[in-house]
Motif scaffolding. Structure first.
Motif, short mmCIF file in Angstrom:
data_model
loop_
_atom_site.label_atom_id
_atom_site.label_comp_id
_atom_site.label_asym_id
_atom_site.label_seq_id
_atom_site.Cartn_x
_atom_site.Cartn_y
_atom_site.Cartn_z
N UNK A 45 0.83 -1.21 0.00
CA UNK A 45 0.00 0.00 0.00
C UNK A 45 0.86 1.26 0.00
N UNK A 46 1.95 1.23 0.77
CA UNK A 46 2.84 2.39 0.81
C UNK A 46 3.48 2.64 -0.54
N UNK A 101 -4.60 4.58 3.53
CA UNK A 101 -3.62 3.57 3.16
C UNK A 101 -2.35 3.72 3.99
N UNK A 102 -1.94 4.96 4.21
CA UNK A 102 -0.76 5.20 5.03
C UNK A 102 -0.95 4.75 6.46
N UNK A 103 -2.16 4.93 6.99
CA UNK A 103 -2.45 4.49 8.36
C UNK A 103 -2.30 2.98 8.48
N UNK A 150 0.73 -1.70 10.45
CA UNK A 150 1.30 -3.01 10.12
C UNK A 150 2.78 -3.08 10.45
N UNK A 151 3.54 -2.06 10.03
CA UNK A 151 4.98 -2.08 10.26
C UNK A 151 5.31 -1.87 11.74
N UNK A 152 4.61 -0.96 12.39
CA UNK A 152 4.89 -0.66 13.79
C UNK A 152 4.60 -1.86 14.70
#
Length: 539
Positions: free
Chosen positions: A42-43, A197-199, A204-206
Protein backbone atom coordinates in the motif's frame (compact mmCIF):
# COMPACT_ATOMS: atom_id res chain seq x y z
CA UNK A 1 30.21 -17.17 -4.28
CA UNK A 2 30.53 -13.43 -3.63
CA UNK A 3 26.77 -13.01 -3.73
CA UNK A 4 26.23 -15.86 -1.26
CA UNK A 5 28.93 -14.60 1.09
CA UNK A 6 27.42 -11.10 1.13
CA UNK A 7 24.02 -12.54 1.97
CA UNK A 8 25.45 -14.70 4.75
CA UNK A 9 27.37 -11.78 6.19
CA UNK A 10 24.27 -9.62 6.37
CA UNK A 11 22.12 -12.36 7.85
CA UNK A 12 24.75 -13.13 10.49
CA UNK A 13 24.19 -9.67 11.96
CA UNK A 14 20.61 -10.58 12.84
CA UNK A 15 21.21 -14.28 13.57
CA UNK A 16 23.09 -16.01 16.41
CA UNK A 17 24.63 -18.45 13.88
CA UNK A 18 27.42 -16.70 11.94
CA UNK A 19 27.72 -17.64 8.27
CA UNK A 20 24.27 -19.17 8.10
CA UNK A 21 20.97 -17.73 6.95
CA UNK A 22 18.62 -16.82 9.76
CA UNK A 23 16.42 -19.84 10.60
CA UNK A 24 12.79 -19.88 9.47
CA UNK A 25 11.61 -19.47 13.05
CA UNK A 26 13.43 -16.13 13.24
CA UNK A 27 11.13 -14.55 10.70
CA UNK A 28 7.62 -13.18 11.26
CA UNK A 29 4.69 -15.60 11.37
CA UNK A 30 2.62 -16.08 8.23
CA UNK A 31 -0.08 -13.71 9.51
CA UNK A 32 2.42 -11.04 10.56
CA UNK A 33 4.27 -11.33 7.26
CA UNK A 34 1.02 -11.00 5.32
CA UNK A 35 0.12 -7.82 7.19
CA UNK A 36 3.62 -6.40 6.75
CA UNK A 37 3.54 -7.16 3.03
CA UNK A 38 0.10 -5.58 2.73
CA UNK A 39 1.30 -2.42 4.43
CA UNK A 40 4.42 -2.20 2.27
CA UNK A 41 2.46 -2.75 -0.94
CA UNK A 42 0.00 0.00 0.00
CA UNK A 43 2.84 2.39 0.81
CA UNK A 44 4.61 1.71 -2.48
CA UNK A 45 1.30 1.96 -4.33
CA UNK A 46 0.58 5.43 -2.90
CA UNK A 47 4.13 6.64 -3.52
CA UNK A 48 4.09 5.48 -7.15
CA UNK A 49 0.57 6.83 -7.60
CA UNK A 50 1.69 10.30 -6.55
CA UNK A 51 4.17 10.47 -9.41
CA UNK A 52 1.47 10.45 -12.09
CA UNK A 53 -1.95 10.88 -10.47
CA UNK A 54 -1.63 14.66 -10.61
CA UNK A 55 -1.25 14.58 -14.42
CA UNK A 56 -4.97 14.37 -15.15
CA UNK A 57 -5.88 16.74 -12.32
CA UNK A 58 -3.55 19.53 -13.45
CA UNK A 59 -6.11 21.39 -15.61
CA UNK A 60 -8.60 21.56 -12.70
CA UNK A 61 -5.87 22.54 -10.24
CA UNK A 62 -4.81 25.38 -12.51
CA UNK A 63 -8.46 26.43 -12.84
CA UNK A 64 -8.75 26.74 -9.06
CA UNK A 65 -5.40 28.43 -8.47
CA UNK A 66 -5.33 30.42 -11.75
CA UNK A 67 -1.77 29.56 -12.76
CA UNK A 68 -0.76 27.44 -15.72
CA UNK A 69 2.77 28.76 -15.21
CA UNK A 70 3.18 26.45 -12.20
CA UNK A 71 2.29 23.23 -14.05
CA UNK A 72 5.91 22.13 -14.24
CA UNK A 73 6.39 22.53 -10.49
CA UNK A 74 3.36 20.38 -9.67
CA UNK A 75 5.33 17.43 -10.97
CA UNK A 76 8.96 18.45 -10.57
CA UNK A 77 8.70 19.53 -6.90
CA UNK A 78 7.70 15.98 -5.95
CA UNK A 79 10.24 14.39 -8.26
CA UNK A 80 13.02 16.74 -7.14
CA UNK A 81 12.58 15.90 -3.47
CA UNK A 82 12.32 12.21 -4.30
CA UNK A 83 15.49 12.13 -6.38
CA UNK A 84 17.45 14.38 -4.03
CA UNK A 85 16.95 12.28 -0.90
CA UNK A 86 16.50 8.74 -2.21
CA UNK A 87 20.17 7.79 -1.94
CA UNK A 88 20.39 9.52 1.42
CA UNK A 89 17.79 7.13 2.81
CA UNK A 90 19.97 4.21 1.73
CA UNK A 91 22.65 5.38 4.13
CA UNK A 92 20.11 6.13 6.85
CA UNK A 93 18.74 2.57 6.69
CA UNK A 94 22.29 1.27 7.11
CA UNK A 95 22.99 3.07 10.40
CA UNK A 96 19.63 3.78 12.04
CA UNK A 97 16.64 1.66 13.02
CA UNK A 98 15.01 0.28 9.88
CA UNK A 99 11.57 0.47 11.44
CA UNK A 100 11.93 4.02 12.74
CA UNK A 101 13.44 5.31 9.50
CA UNK A 102 10.66 3.78 7.42
CA UNK A 103 7.94 5.11 9.71
CA UNK A 104 9.45 8.60 9.58
CA UNK A 105 9.56 8.47 5.78
CA UNK A 106 5.95 7.28 5.64
CA UNK A 107 4.89 9.98 8.10
CA UNK A 108 6.49 12.72 5.99
CA UNK A 109 4.79 11.37 2.88
CA UNK A 110 1.41 11.38 4.62
CA UNK A 111 1.99 14.92 5.91
CA UNK A 112 2.79 16.12 2.41
CA UNK A 113 -0.33 14.42 1.06
CA UNK A 114 -2.45 16.17 3.69
CA UNK A 115 -0.89 19.55 2.82
CA UNK A 116 -1.73 19.00 -0.86
CA UNK A 117 -5.29 17.94 -0.07
CA UNK A 118 -6.06 21.10 1.93
CA UNK A 119 -3.79 23.51 0.00
CA UNK A 120 -5.37 27.00 -0.27
CA UNK A 121 -2.95 28.19 -2.97
CA UNK A 122 -0.62 27.02 -5.69
CA UNK A 123 2.43 27.74 -3.50
CA UNK A 124 1.06 25.68 -0.61
CA UNK A 125 0.30 22.85 -3.02
CA UNK A 126 3.86 22.87 -4.36
CA UNK A 127 5.25 22.80 -0.80
CA UNK A 128 3.02 19.84 0.01
CA UNK A 129 4.26 18.01 -3.07
CA UNK A 130 7.87 18.60 -1.98
CA UNK A 131 7.23 17.30 1.56
CA UNK A 132 5.51 14.21 0.12
CA UNK A 133 8.50 13.63 -2.15
CA UNK A 134 10.88 13.98 0.79
CA UNK A 135 9.09 11.20 2.64
CA UNK A 136 8.32 9.13 -0.44
CA UNK A 137 11.99 8.92 -1.36
CA UNK A 138 12.51 6.52 1.56
CA UNK A 139 9.50 4.28 0.93
CA UNK A 140 10.57 2.10 -2.01
CA UNK A 141 14.06 1.36 -0.69
CA UNK A 142 12.74 0.92 2.86
CA UNK A 143 10.14 -1.59 1.70
CA UNK A 144 12.84 -3.71 0.07
CA UNK A 145 15.03 -3.55 3.20
CA UNK A 146 12.13 -4.66 5.40
CA UNK A 147 11.33 -7.55 3.05
CA UNK A 148 14.98 -8.62 3.16
CA UNK A 149 14.73 -8.97 6.96
CA UNK A 150 11.26 -10.54 6.96
CA UNK A 151 11.41 -13.23 4.30
CA UNK A 152 13.86 -16.14 3.78
CA UNK A 153 16.08 -15.81 0.73
CA UNK A 154 14.36 -18.56 -1.26
CA UNK A 155 10.95 -16.84 -0.93
CA UNK A 156 12.14 -13.26 -1.23
CA UNK A 157 11.74 -12.84 -5.03
CA UNK A 158 7.99 -13.41 -4.73
CA UNK A 159 7.54 -10.50 -2.33
CA UNK A 160 9.96 -8.21 -4.14
CA UNK A 161 8.10 -8.98 -7.36
CA UNK A 162 4.79 -8.09 -5.73
CA UNK A 163 6.17 -4.72 -4.60
CA UNK A 164 7.61 -4.05 -8.05
CA UNK A 165 4.29 -4.94 -9.68
CA UNK A 166 2.44 -2.61 -7.32
CA UNK A 167 4.83 0.20 -8.24
CA UNK A 168 4.34 -0.38 -11.97
CA UNK A 169 0.56 -0.63 -11.82
CA UNK A 170 0.22 2.51 -9.72
CA UNK A 171 2.56 4.49 -11.99
CA UNK A 172 0.54 3.87 -15.13
CA UNK A 173 -2.92 3.92 -13.49
CA UNK A 174 -2.30 7.24 -11.74
CA UNK A 175 -3.66 9.46 -14.54
CA UNK A 176 -6.85 7.39 -14.83
CA UNK A 177 -7.55 7.51 -11.09
CA UNK A 178 -6.71 11.20 -11.11
CA UNK A 179 -9.33 11.76 -13.79
CA UNK A 180 -11.96 9.80 -11.87
CA UNK A 181 -11.34 11.69 -8.63
CA UNK A 182 -11.21 15.05 -10.39
CA UNK A 183 -14.49 14.60 -12.25
CA UNK A 184 -16.52 12.56 -9.76
CA UNK A 185 -15.32 14.11 -6.48
CA UNK A 186 -12.57 16.72 -6.41
CA UNK A 187 -8.91 16.74 -7.38
CA UNK A 188 -8.11 16.93 -3.64
CA UNK A 189 -9.10 13.27 -3.29
CA UNK A 190 -6.00 12.42 -5.32
CA UNK A 191 -4.18 13.11 -2.04
CA UNK A 192 -6.79 12.28 0.59
CA UNK A 193 -6.64 8.68 -0.65
CA UNK A 194 -3.10 8.33 0.71
CA UNK A 195 -4.18 8.93 4.33
CA UNK A 196 -6.11 5.70 5.08
CA UNK A 197 -3.62 3.57 3.16
CA UNK A 198 -0.76 5.20 5.03
CA UNK A 199 -2.45 4.49 8.36
CA UNK A 200 -2.63 0.79 7.49
CA UNK A 201 1.07 0.81 6.58
CA UNK A 202 2.10 2.49 9.83
CA UNK A 203 0.04 0.08 11.96
CA UNK A 204 1.30 -3.01 10.12
CA UNK A 205 4.98 -2.08 10.26
CA UNK A 206 4.89 -0.66 13.79
CA UNK A 207 3.14 -3.69 15.30
CA UNK A 208 4.40 -6.65 13.29
CA UNK A 209 7.87 -5.87 11.93
CA UNK A 210 10.69 -6.70 14.33
CA UNK A 211 13.88 -4.96 13.17
CA UNK A 212 17.01 -7.15 13.07
CA UNK A 213 19.66 -6.93 15.72
CA UNK A 214 22.82 -5.40 14.28
CA UNK A 215 25.34 -5.22 17.15
CA UNK A 216 28.03 -3.46 15.13
CA UNK A 217 25.59 -0.68 14.24
CA UNK A 218 23.28 -0.66 17.25
CA UNK A 219 26.19 -0.13 19.63
CA UNK A 220 27.25 3.10 17.94
CA UNK A 221 26.31 6.36 19.69
CA UNK A 222 23.70 8.49 17.96
CA UNK A 223 26.17 11.25 17.11
CA UNK A 224 28.56 8.72 15.58
CA UNK A 225 25.78 7.44 13.35
CA UNK A 226 24.92 10.98 12.33
CA UNK A 227 28.55 11.62 11.37
CA UNK A 228 28.57 8.59 9.09
CA UNK A 229 25.83 10.08 6.96
CA UNK A 230 27.10 11.91 3.91
CA UNK A 231 25.98 15.35 5.02
CA UNK A 232 28.66 17.13 3.03
CA UNK A 233 27.61 15.38 -0.16
CA UNK A 234 23.98 16.29 0.48
CA UNK A 235 25.01 19.88 1.24
CA UNK A 236 26.37 20.25 -2.28
CA UNK A 237 23.95 17.97 -4.10
CA UNK A 238 20.54 19.38 -3.09
CA UNK A 239 21.19 23.07 -3.93
CA UNK A 240 22.95 22.01 -7.11
CA UNK A 241 19.86 20.20 -8.40
CA UNK A 242 17.53 22.96 -7.17
CA UNK A 243 19.59 25.54 -9.08
CA UNK A 244 19.39 23.44 -12.24
CA UNK A 245 15.62 23.07 -12.03
CA UNK A 246 15.07 26.73 -11.25
CA UNK A 247 17.14 27.70 -14.28
CA UNK A 248 15.14 25.34 -16.50
CA UNK A 249 11.83 26.45 -14.99
CA UNK A 250 12.44 30.18 -15.31
CA UNK A 251 14.61 30.31 -18.42
CA UNK A 252 12.82 31.73 -21.45
CA UNK A 253 9.56 32.35 -19.60
CA UNK A 254 10.03 34.30 -16.37
CA UNK A 255 13.51 35.51 -17.33
CA UNK A 256 15.45 35.56 -20.63
CA UNK A 257 17.96 32.73 -21.08
CA UNK A 258 20.81 35.22 -21.19
CA UNK A 259 19.75 37.05 -18.01
CA UNK A 260 22.21 37.23 -15.14
CA UNK A 261 19.90 35.27 -12.85
CA UNK A 262 19.61 32.27 -15.17
CA UNK A 263 23.33 32.25 -15.94
CA UNK A 264 24.09 32.43 -12.20
CA UNK A 265 21.84 29.44 -11.51
CA UNK A 266 23.62 27.36 -14.14
CA UNK A 267 26.98 28.39 -12.69
CA UNK A 268 25.87 27.42 -9.17
CA UNK A 269 24.64 24.08 -10.49
CA UNK A 270 27.97 23.38 -12.20
CA UNK A 271 30.17 24.45 -9.28
CA UNK A 272 28.19 22.61 -6.60
CA UNK A 273 27.80 19.58 -8.88
CA UNK A 274 31.58 19.41 -9.29
CA UNK A 275 32.02 19.76 -5.52
CA UNK A 276 29.52 16.94 -4.97
CA UNK A 277 31.42 14.67 -7.35
CA UNK A 278 34.70 15.43 -5.59
CA UNK A 279 33.20 14.66 -2.16
CA UNK A 280 31.76 11.37 -3.41
CA UNK A 281 35.12 10.39 -4.88
CA UNK A 282 36.88 11.08 -1.57
CA UNK A 283 34.32 9.29 0.60
CA UNK A 284 34.30 6.25 -1.70
CA UNK A 285 32.14 3.48 -0.18
CA UNK A 286 30.82 5.84 2.53
CA UNK A 287 29.35 8.18 -0.09
CA UNK A 288 25.65 8.29 -0.86
CA UNK A 289 26.65 7.51 -4.45
CA UNK A 290 29.54 5.01 -4.13
CA UNK A 291 31.94 5.25 -7.11
CA UNK A 292 32.63 1.51 -6.88
CA UNK A 293 29.04 0.84 -7.99
CA UNK A 294 28.38 3.58 -10.53
CA UNK A 295 31.65 2.85 -12.37
CA UNK A 296 30.59 -0.71 -13.17
CA UNK A 297 29.72 -0.90 -16.87
CA UNK A 298 26.24 -2.42 -16.57
CA UNK A 299 25.27 -0.15 -13.66
CA UNK A 300 26.43 2.97 -15.49
CA UNK A 301 24.52 1.86 -18.59
CA UNK A 302 21.39 1.12 -16.52
CA UNK A 303 21.63 4.55 -14.83
CA UNK A 304 22.02 6.35 -18.18
CA UNK A 305 19.12 4.45 -19.73
CA UNK A 306 16.85 5.05 -16.71
CA UNK A 307 17.59 8.79 -16.67
CA UNK A 308 16.48 9.40 -20.24
CA UNK A 309 13.78 6.74 -20.41
CA UNK A 310 12.15 8.06 -17.23
CA UNK A 311 12.29 11.60 -18.63
CA UNK A 312 10.69 10.63 -21.94
CA UNK A 313 7.95 8.56 -20.31
CA UNK A 314 6.83 11.14 -17.77
CA UNK A 315 6.77 14.00 -20.27
CA UNK A 316 4.38 11.93 -22.40
CA UNK A 317 2.30 10.98 -19.36
CA UNK A 318 2.00 14.62 -18.22
CA UNK A 319 1.11 16.29 -21.50
CA UNK A 320 -1.12 13.68 -23.16
CA UNK A 321 -4.04 14.27 -20.72
CA UNK A 322 -3.60 18.02 -21.22
CA UNK A 323 -3.94 17.53 -25.00
CA UNK A 324 -7.13 15.49 -24.58
CA UNK A 325 -8.76 17.90 -22.12
CA UNK A 326 -7.96 21.13 -23.96
CA UNK A 327 -7.61 20.24 -27.63
CA UNK A 328 -10.31 17.54 -27.69
CA UNK A 329 -12.29 19.29 -24.90
CA UNK A 330 -13.14 16.14 -22.93
CA UNK A 331 -13.57 15.71 -19.17
CA UNK A 332 -10.82 14.63 -16.81
CA UNK A 333 -12.34 11.15 -16.51
CA UNK A 334 -12.66 10.84 -20.27
CA UNK A 335 -9.05 11.91 -20.77
CA UNK A 336 -8.03 9.27 -18.23
CA UNK A 337 -9.99 6.64 -20.12
CA UNK A 338 -8.29 7.81 -23.30
CA UNK A 339 -4.95 6.98 -21.69
CA UNK A 340 -5.95 3.32 -21.37
CA UNK A 341 -4.35 2.34 -24.71
CA UNK A 342 -1.00 3.55 -23.41
CA UNK A 343 -1.53 2.07 -19.93
CA UNK A 344 -2.68 -1.33 -21.14
CA UNK A 345 0.01 -1.48 -23.82
CA UNK A 346 2.66 -0.65 -21.23
CA UNK A 347 1.49 -3.16 -18.61
CA UNK A 348 1.05 -5.98 -21.12
CA UNK A 349 4.48 -5.40 -22.66
CA UNK A 350 6.16 -5.21 -19.25
CA UNK A 351 4.68 -8.61 -18.43
CA UNK A 352 5.56 -10.13 -21.81
CA UNK A 353 9.13 -8.84 -21.74
CA UNK A 354 9.53 -10.13 -18.18
CA UNK A 355 8.40 -13.61 -19.24
CA UNK A 356 10.67 -13.56 -22.29
CA UNK A 357 13.68 -12.50 -20.20
CA UNK A 358 12.93 -15.41 -17.86
CA UNK A 359 12.88 -17.83 -20.82
CA UNK A 360 15.73 -16.36 -22.88
CA UNK A 361 17.84 -15.10 -19.99
CA UNK A 362 19.00 -11.85 -21.60
CA UNK A 363 17.50 -8.43 -20.86
CA UNK A 364 19.79 -6.17 -22.93
CA UNK A 365 18.06 -6.93 -26.28
CA UNK A 366 14.76 -5.64 -24.91
CA UNK A 367 16.39 -2.34 -23.97
CA UNK A 368 17.58 -2.00 -27.56
CA UNK A 369 14.12 -2.84 -28.93
CA UNK A 370 12.61 -0.15 -26.69
CA UNK A 371 15.27 2.36 -27.76
CA UNK A 372 14.31 1.78 -31.41
CA UNK A 373 10.54 1.84 -30.94
CA UNK A 374 10.02 4.69 -28.45
CA UNK A 375 11.30 7.56 -30.65
CA UNK A 376 9.11 6.27 -33.49
CA UNK A 377 6.02 6.16 -31.27
CA UNK A 378 6.70 9.65 -29.89
CA UNK A 379 7.23 10.92 -33.40
CA UNK A 380 3.75 9.65 -34.25
CA UNK A 381 2.33 11.45 -31.19
CA UNK A 382 3.91 14.68 -32.43
CA UNK A 383 1.84 14.44 -35.65
CA UNK A 384 -1.46 14.85 -33.79
CA UNK A 385 -3.74 17.64 -34.98
CA UNK A 386 -6.96 19.11 -33.64
CA UNK A 387 -8.84 16.81 -36.02
CA UNK A 388 -6.89 13.64 -35.19
CA UNK A 389 -9.00 10.54 -35.72
CA UNK A 390 -9.80 7.87 -33.14
CA UNK A 391 -7.42 5.40 -34.77
CA UNK A 392 -4.61 7.96 -34.72
CA UNK A 393 -4.68 8.85 -31.05
CA UNK A 394 -5.68 5.35 -29.90
CA UNK A 395 -3.14 3.52 -32.04
CA UNK A 396 -0.26 5.91 -31.38
CA UNK A 397 -0.82 5.78 -27.62
CA UNK A 398 -0.95 1.97 -27.62
CA UNK A 399 2.25 1.85 -29.66
CA UNK A 400 3.97 4.22 -27.22
CA UNK A 401 2.91 2.11 -24.23
CA UNK A 402 4.26 -1.05 -25.85
CA UNK A 403 7.52 0.67 -26.82
CA UNK A 404 8.16 1.93 -23.28
CA UNK A 405 7.10 -1.36 -21.69
CA UNK A 406 9.71 -3.38 -23.58
CA UNK A 407 12.61 -1.74 -21.75
CA UNK A 408 11.16 -0.20 -18.61
CA UNK A 409 12.11 -2.95 -16.13
CA UNK A 410 15.35 -4.09 -17.75
CA UNK A 411 17.73 -1.71 -15.86
CA UNK A 412 16.47 -3.23 -12.59
CA UNK A 413 17.12 -6.70 -14.02
CA UNK A 414 20.67 -5.62 -14.81
CA UNK A 415 21.20 -4.52 -11.19
CA UNK A 416 19.79 -7.79 -9.89
CA UNK A 417 22.09 -9.79 -12.18
CA UNK A 418 25.50 -8.09 -11.95
CA UNK A 419 25.66 -6.90 -8.33
CA UNK A 420 26.29 -9.02 -5.22
CA UNK A 421 23.18 -9.30 -3.11
CA UNK A 422 24.34 -6.85 -0.43
CA UNK A 423 24.76 -4.10 -3.05
CA UNK A 424 21.47 -4.69 -4.87
CA UNK A 425 19.51 -2.19 -2.69
CA UNK A 426 22.06 0.56 -3.45
CA UNK A 427 22.06 -0.30 -7.15
CA UNK A 428 18.28 -0.37 -7.28
CA UNK A 429 18.09 2.98 -5.50
CA UNK A 430 20.55 4.42 -8.00
CA UNK A 431 18.43 3.29 -10.96
CA UNK A 432 15.24 4.69 -9.42
CA UNK A 433 17.11 7.88 -8.50
CA UNK A 434 18.26 8.41 -12.08
CA UNK A 435 14.75 7.73 -13.37
CA UNK A 436 13.14 10.29 -11.08
CA UNK A 437 15.92 12.82 -11.61
CA UNK A 438 15.55 12.60 -15.37
CA UNK A 439 11.81 13.07 -15.05
CA UNK A 440 12.25 16.06 -12.71
CA UNK A 441 14.68 17.79 -15.05
CA UNK A 442 12.79 17.23 -18.29
CA UNK A 443 9.31 17.96 -16.94
CA UNK A 444 10.72 21.43 -16.19
CA UNK A 445 12.28 21.61 -19.64
CA UNK A 446 8.96 20.55 -21.18
CA UNK A 447 7.08 23.27 -19.30
CA UNK A 448 9.49 25.91 -20.53
CA UNK A 449 9.20 24.69 -24.12
CA UNK A 450 5.42 24.47 -23.84
CA UNK A 451 4.97 27.99 -22.41
CA UNK A 452 7.30 29.66 -24.89
CA UNK A 453 5.91 27.75 -27.86
CA UNK A 454 2.31 28.49 -26.89
CA UNK A 455 2.89 32.23 -26.64
CA UNK A 456 4.67 32.25 -30.00
CA UNK A 457 1.95 30.15 -31.63
CA UNK A 458 -0.87 32.28 -30.26
CA UNK A 459 0.72 35.32 -31.86
CA UNK A 460 1.45 33.59 -35.14
CA UNK A 461 -1.63 31.40 -35.64
CA UNK A 462 -4.36 33.45 -34.05
CA UNK A 463 -3.22 37.03 -34.00
CA UNK A 464 -4.38 37.17 -30.41
CA UNK A 465 -2.11 40.07 -29.60
CA UNK A 466 -5.01 42.37 -30.44
CA UNK A 467 -8.64 42.37 -29.54
CA UNK A 468 -7.96 42.91 -25.86
CA UNK A 469 -6.40 39.46 -25.37
CA UNK A 470 -2.73 39.20 -24.45
CA UNK A 471 -1.23 35.78 -25.23
CA UNK A 472 0.77 35.84 -22.00
CA UNK A 473 -2.49 36.08 -20.05
CA UNK A 474 -3.02 32.40 -20.70
CA UNK A 475 -0.18 31.52 -18.34
CA UNK A 476 -2.17 33.00 -15.44
CA UNK A 477 -5.41 31.32 -16.44
CA UNK A 478 -6.63 27.79 -15.94
CA UNK A 479 -6.05 25.41 -18.85
CA UNK A 480 -9.76 24.86 -19.47
CA UNK A 481 -10.94 28.25 -18.16
CA UNK A 482 -9.21 29.97 -21.05
CA UNK A 483 -12.25 29.28 -23.27
CA UNK A 484 -14.13 31.84 -21.17
CA UNK A 485 -11.52 34.49 -21.91
CA UNK A 486 -11.25 34.42 -25.70
CA UNK A 487 -13.81 35.41 -28.37
CA UNK A 488 -15.71 32.50 -29.99
CA UNK A 489 -14.21 33.21 -33.42
CA UNK A 490 -10.73 32.64 -32.00
CA UNK A 491 -11.42 29.26 -30.36
CA UNK A 492 -10.29 27.25 -33.38
CA UNK A 493 -7.07 29.24 -33.86
CA UNK A 494 -6.41 28.85 -30.15
CA UNK A 495 -6.89 25.07 -30.37
CA UNK A 496 -4.48 24.92 -33.31
CA UNK A 497 -1.91 26.89 -31.32
CA UNK A 498 -2.35 24.78 -28.20
CA UNK A 499 -2.12 21.55 -30.21
CA UNK A 500 1.09 22.68 -31.84
CA UNK A 501 2.63 23.65 -28.49
CA UNK A 502 1.84 20.28 -26.90
CA UNK A 503 3.07 18.25 -29.85
CA UNK A 504 6.35 20.23 -29.86
CA UNK A 505 6.83 19.03 -26.27
CA UNK A 506 6.86 15.45 -27.58
CA UNK A 507 10.06 16.30 -29.45
CA UNK A 508 11.76 16.42 -26.05
CA UNK A 509 10.64 12.83 -25.46
CA UNK A 510 11.97 11.84 -28.89
CA UNK A 511 15.40 13.25 -28.04
CA UNK A 512 15.49 11.59 -24.61
CA UNK A 513 14.39 8.21 -25.97
CA UNK A 514 17.03 8.42 -28.69
CA UNK A 515 19.73 9.03 -26.08
CA UNK A 516 18.85 5.75 -24.34
CA UNK A 517 20.70 4.09 -27.25
CA UNK A 518 23.98 4.73 -25.41
CA UNK A 519 22.77 2.79 -22.37
CA UNK A 520 21.32 -0.01 -24.50
CA UNK A 521 24.55 -0.53 -26.46
CA UNK A 522 26.78 -0.24 -23.38
CA UNK A 523 24.84 -2.84 -21.40
CA UNK A 524 26.73 -6.11 -20.87
CA UNK A 525 25.08 -9.26 -22.23
CA UNK A 526 24.73 -11.27 -19.04
CA UNK A 527 22.08 -13.90 -18.49
CA UNK A 528 19.82 -14.04 -15.46
CA UNK A 529 19.95 -17.83 -15.80
CA UNK A 530 23.71 -17.92 -15.21
CA UNK A 531 23.33 -15.64 -12.21
CA UNK A 532 20.62 -17.86 -10.77
CA UNK A 533 22.62 -21.05 -11.28
CA UNK A 534 25.70 -19.49 -9.72
CA UNK A 535 23.72 -18.41 -6.64
CA UNK A 536 22.13 -21.83 -6.26
CA UNK A 537 25.53 -23.53 -6.60
CA UNK A 538 27.11 -21.20 -4.05
CA UNK A 539 24.26 -21.72 -1.61
Amino acid sequence: MESAKSENTRNSQSSPSPGKEQPEAGYPSRLSLSLIALGLCLAVFCFALDQTIVANAIPRITDEFDSVADIGWYGSSFLLATSAFQLFYGTAYSYFSIKSTFLIATGLFELGSLLCAVAPSSTAFIIGRAVAGLGGSGIMGGALVIIAHSVPLRRRPLFIGAIGAMFGIASVCGPLLGGVFTDRLTWRWCFYINLPFGAITVIAVALFFKPPRRPAVDSLPFLTKMKKLDWLGMFFFVPSIVSLLLALQWGGSTYPWDSGRIIALFVVFAVLGFAFGFVEYKRKDQAILPPSIITQRSIAAAAWYSFFNGAAFLVVIYYTPLWHQVVRQVSAVESGIRLLPMIVGNVVMVMISGCLVTVIGYYAPFMLVSTILTPISEGLLSTWTVDATFSQWFGYEAFAGIAFGAGMQQPVMAVQTVLPIDQIPIGTSLVVFMQTLGAAVFVSVAQSVFSNQLIADLKQFAGLGGGGFNPTDFLSAGATNVFNKIPPQLVRPFLDAFNHAVTRVYIISICCSSLTLIGSLAMEYKSVKNGKKKEETAA
